[in-house]
Design a protein around this motif. Structure first.
Motif, mmCIF file in Angstrom:
data_model
loop_
_atom_site.group_PDB
_atom_site.id
_atom_site.type_symbol
_atom_site.label_atom_id
_atom_site.label_comp_id
_atom_site.label_asym_id
_atom_site.label_seq_id
_atom_site.Cartn_x
_atom_site.Cartn_y
_atom_site.Cartn_z
ATOM 1 N N ILE A 159 -80.975 39.582 -37.775
ATOM 2 C CA ILE A 159 -81.927 39.541 -39.154
ATOM 3 C C ILE A 159 -81.502 37.824 -39.255
ATOM 4 N N TYR A 160 -82.411 36.878 -39.074
ATOM 5 C CA TYR A 160 -81.638 36.019 -39.731
ATOM 6 C C TYR A 160 -83.348 34.496 -39.674
ATOM 7 N N ALA A 161 -83.792 34.591 -39.272
ATOM 8 C CA ALA A 161 -84.688 34.091 -39.538
ATOM 9 C C ALA A 161 -86.175 34.425 -40.400
ATOM 10 N N SER A 162 -86.136 36.440 -39.396
ATOM 11 C CA SER A 162 -86.607 36.880 -40.649
ATOM 12 C C SER A 162 -86.551 36.668 -42.178
ATOM 13 N N SER A 163 -85.153 36.664 -42.604
ATOM 14 C CA SER A 163 -84.526 36.931 -43.694
ATOM 15 C C SER A 163 -85.874 35.061 -44.518
ATOM 16 N N CYS A 164 -85.575 34.608 -44.013
ATOM 17 C CA CYS A 164 -86.146 32.906 -44.326
ATOM 18 C C CYS A 164 -87.546 33.793 -44.434
ATOM 19 N N LEU A 165 -88.334 33.938 -43.436
ATOM 20 C CA LEU A 165 -89.637 34.288 -43.746
ATOM 21 C C LEU A 165 -89.822 35.563 -45.025
ATOM 22 N N LEU A 166 -89.158 35.932 -45.100
ATOM 23 C CA LEU A 166 -88.898 37.569 -46.472
ATOM 24 C C LEU A 166 -88.886 36.436 -48.041
ATOM 25 N N GLY A 167 -87.923 35.213 -47.890
ATOM 26 C CA GLY A 167 -87.845 34.645 -48.801
ATOM 27 C C GLY A 167 -89.232 33.431 -49.191
ATOM 28 N N CYS A 168 -89.579 33.036 -47.417
ATOM 29 C CA CYS A 168 -90.560 32.623 -48.445
ATOM 30 C C CYS A 168 -92.357 33.369 -48.878
ATOM 31 N N LEU A 169 -91.904 34.511 -48.406
ATOM 32 C CA LEU A 169 -92.780 34.570 -49.088
ATOM 33 C C LEU A 169 -92.477 35.732 -50.841
ATOM 34 N N CYS A 170 -91.626 35.754 -50.583
ATOM 35 C CA CYS A 170 -91.129 35.833 -51.551
ATOM 36 C C CYS A 170 -91.413 34.661 -53.187
ATOM 37 N N TYR A 171 -91.183 33.266 -52.259
ATOM 38 C CA TYR A 171 -91.882 31.962 -53.120
ATOM 39 C C TYR A 171 -93.368 32.017 -53.503
ATOM 40 N N TYR A 172 -93.780 31.932 -52.422
ATOM 41 C CA TYR A 172 -95.044 32.322 -52.403
ATOM 42 C C TYR A 172 -95.911 33.136 -53.531
ATOM 43 N N ILE A 173 -95.108 34.406 -53.952
ATOM 44 C CA ILE A 173 -95.140 35.184 -55.162
ATOM 45 C C ILE A 173 -95.196 35.028 -56.675
ATOM 46 N N ASN A 175 -94.798 31.867 -56.989
ATOM 47 C CA ASN A 175 -95.041 30.539 -56.774
ATOM 48 C C ASN A 175 -96.917 31.019 -58.013
ATOM 49 N N TYR A 176 -97.025 32.312 -57.226
ATOM 50 C CA TYR A 176 -98.759 33.214 -57.470
ATOM 51 C C TYR A 176 -98.233 33.693 -59.089
ATOM 52 N N ILE A 177 -97.578 33.946 -58.963
ATOM 53 C CA ILE A 177 -97.433 34.521 -60.612
ATOM 54 C C ILE A 177 -97.427 33.267 -61.619
ATOM 55 N N GLY A 178 -96.648 32.498 -61.527
ATOM 56 C CA GLY A 178 -96.642 31.409 -62.116
ATOM 57 C C GLY A 178 -95.097 31.820 -62.486
ATOM 58 N N ILE A 179 -94.143 31.939 -62.057
ATOM 59 C CA ILE A 179 -92.294 31.941 -63.036
ATOM 60 C C ILE A 179 -92.404 30.668 -62.535
ATOM 61 N N SER A 180 -91.102 29.894 -63.600
ATOM 62 C CA SER A 180 -90.916 28.588 -63.160
ATOM 63 C C SER A 180 -89.774 28.431 -62.268
#
Lengths: 214, 214, 214
Positions: A159-173, A175-180
């Motif tokens: 699991i390497y790229a998958s961790s990146c992609l999971l991180g991207c999902l986290c960033y998106y969420i 960002n959507y919620i509006g966290i600093s």
């Protein structure tokens, strides 16, 4: 009276330190593989450098902007230090495998976040930023493996790229919620690091594609 | 009455001739390796072309400028001539190994100098120019070796990139001292050619990295 | 009364459909090879994507323009559908070999024409457009083969790039004569498709370069 000086810990310097750690760990991984393949000093340096800056360079070419390493010689210097380190501590480096795993994972997290934010800064939609974040994190390792004429590791194991992609999902969420922004960066990095550590500790990998003859 | 015509030898034409020689020698090296690997005519042409123009193309992509070969079809034609040459003189080409070694080394020197000067012309610092000069000289050979699924030769054998880097150092010193441009170009080329010839003649290579298990 | 609706068949939509078919077929070819090489889901997706969009991406980098796939997520989605298709119909996919061969050839034709026209649109001469058309058609397959650490198929077997080049020649002649654009596109595609089908059916390949020791 005795006040501790935390100015070193302010955002800019902190990111710099993480970037050094990540670059160093990525370069070490390239140089160690090169040593196994009988490379000379120049070859080892180039493979170390490609591992460290290859992902960001591909990202910058795709974004049509100047490669990031051209504006600061620190990446060249950091790779040279990594080469010296491998030469000097060759026999002991195996004992540091866990340390390098941690450094490498921290680097992966930082590179991914940097890739996402640089791409968003160019006005691209988030799905492009997610691809660029992943490229920043993993493409250096792909170039490294192509240079040693092996099938890129990340296409088959870990699991390497998958961790990146999971991180991207986290960033998106986030960002959507509006966290600093800072909280988002930290949380995304945490998700990438944690998911990779858990996966490696438990030997979790993505399912493989079955061949047509199975 | 009988005055010799040296106008052919003026700077522009002279560089053109050197460039033809270098491109031809680089293409030949790619085509010969392709022939060993059972490539068809198209494959051999592409590998020859990549060897000849690959380094300059990567340099131009990194510099964010149009690839040099798009503005003049001579590189395509030169590679075609090289392919024809290999087809016609296949049996005799081995005897020309020393000639091709000389041509290849002259090409390496010219490509490195061209890479340095183009990069400086874009306003980059000298260490970037040294990297670009080296890329211009050696990256075509790396692409060639990746296309034939082998570990790039320059990472394991031969003083090749090291000659480029030595040439870059020479260029920097000459520039610092304030020697004229033409003298600098000639001296840098001389350093690259001489160092490579001495190294190959005496079997000098860079030290290899020892593996962790040694 | 009973008028058939051919609006679907108008130029824009028709090209879109062809592009989907081509992207899908290219992605399938990458994913199937990845499955044979024991890749995991992520690796298979990346190799499928590189096969589908790699040629156009290299073209766009050389043309100094934004990679085409950044402005529309359809290529990502199409590759995901291809991956799902391979997972679901693994056992039956071999029976579809001829269908995929047809799709792949249609894709090759369209990609080549798109590459030619985009390059001409940037004001480059026709010989650059021919190179770019060929790169658009075949470079994705080269990247695919490099990722699975094999010598690119098109350098050794099959009339593939040669069909592209024949198509480029056809395009040039039609353009010179002054045939309408749409007729030229159709004729060029037809030449590419027909030449490849005839070559594969009859086992015609380009002659190989003989090695020096033969």
């Amino acid at each position: 009276m005795c006040s501790l000086d935390f100015s070193w810990f302010n955002s800019g310097h902190f990111v710099d330190v993480i970037e050094w750690i990540g670059t160093f760990a990525f370069a070490i991984s390239g140089i160690r593989l090169a040593a196994k393949k009988d490379f000379d000093l120049f070859g080892a340096y180039v493979v170390g450098l490609l591992t460290a800056i290859g992902g960001g360079t591909i990202r910058d070419l795709l974004l049509q902007t100047n490669p990031f390493w051209m504006s600061n010689s620190r990446y060249m210097i950091c790779t040279a230090v990594a080469l010296l380190f491998v030469i000097l501590f060759r026999k002991h480096i195996v004992k540091l495998n866990i340390t390098f795993f941690i450094f490498d994972t921290i680097g992966l997290a930082l590179f991914t976040v940097v890739g996402i934010e640089k791409t968003l800064g160019f006005g691209h939609p988030f799905w492009v930023a997610a691809i660029m974040g992943t490229i920043t994190g993993v493409a250096g390792g792909v170039l490294r493996d192509i240079c040693i004429a092996e099938i890129p590791l990340i296409f088959r194991k870990e699991i390497y790229a998958s961790s990146c992609l999971l991180g991207c999902l986290c960033y998106y969420i986030c960002n959507y919620i509006g966290i600093s922004l800072v909280a988002n960066q930290l949380l995304t990095s945490f998700v990438i690091i944690l998911s990779r550590v858990i996966a490696v500790k438990n030997g979790i990998g993505l399912p493989k594609l079955k061949s047509e003859s199975d």
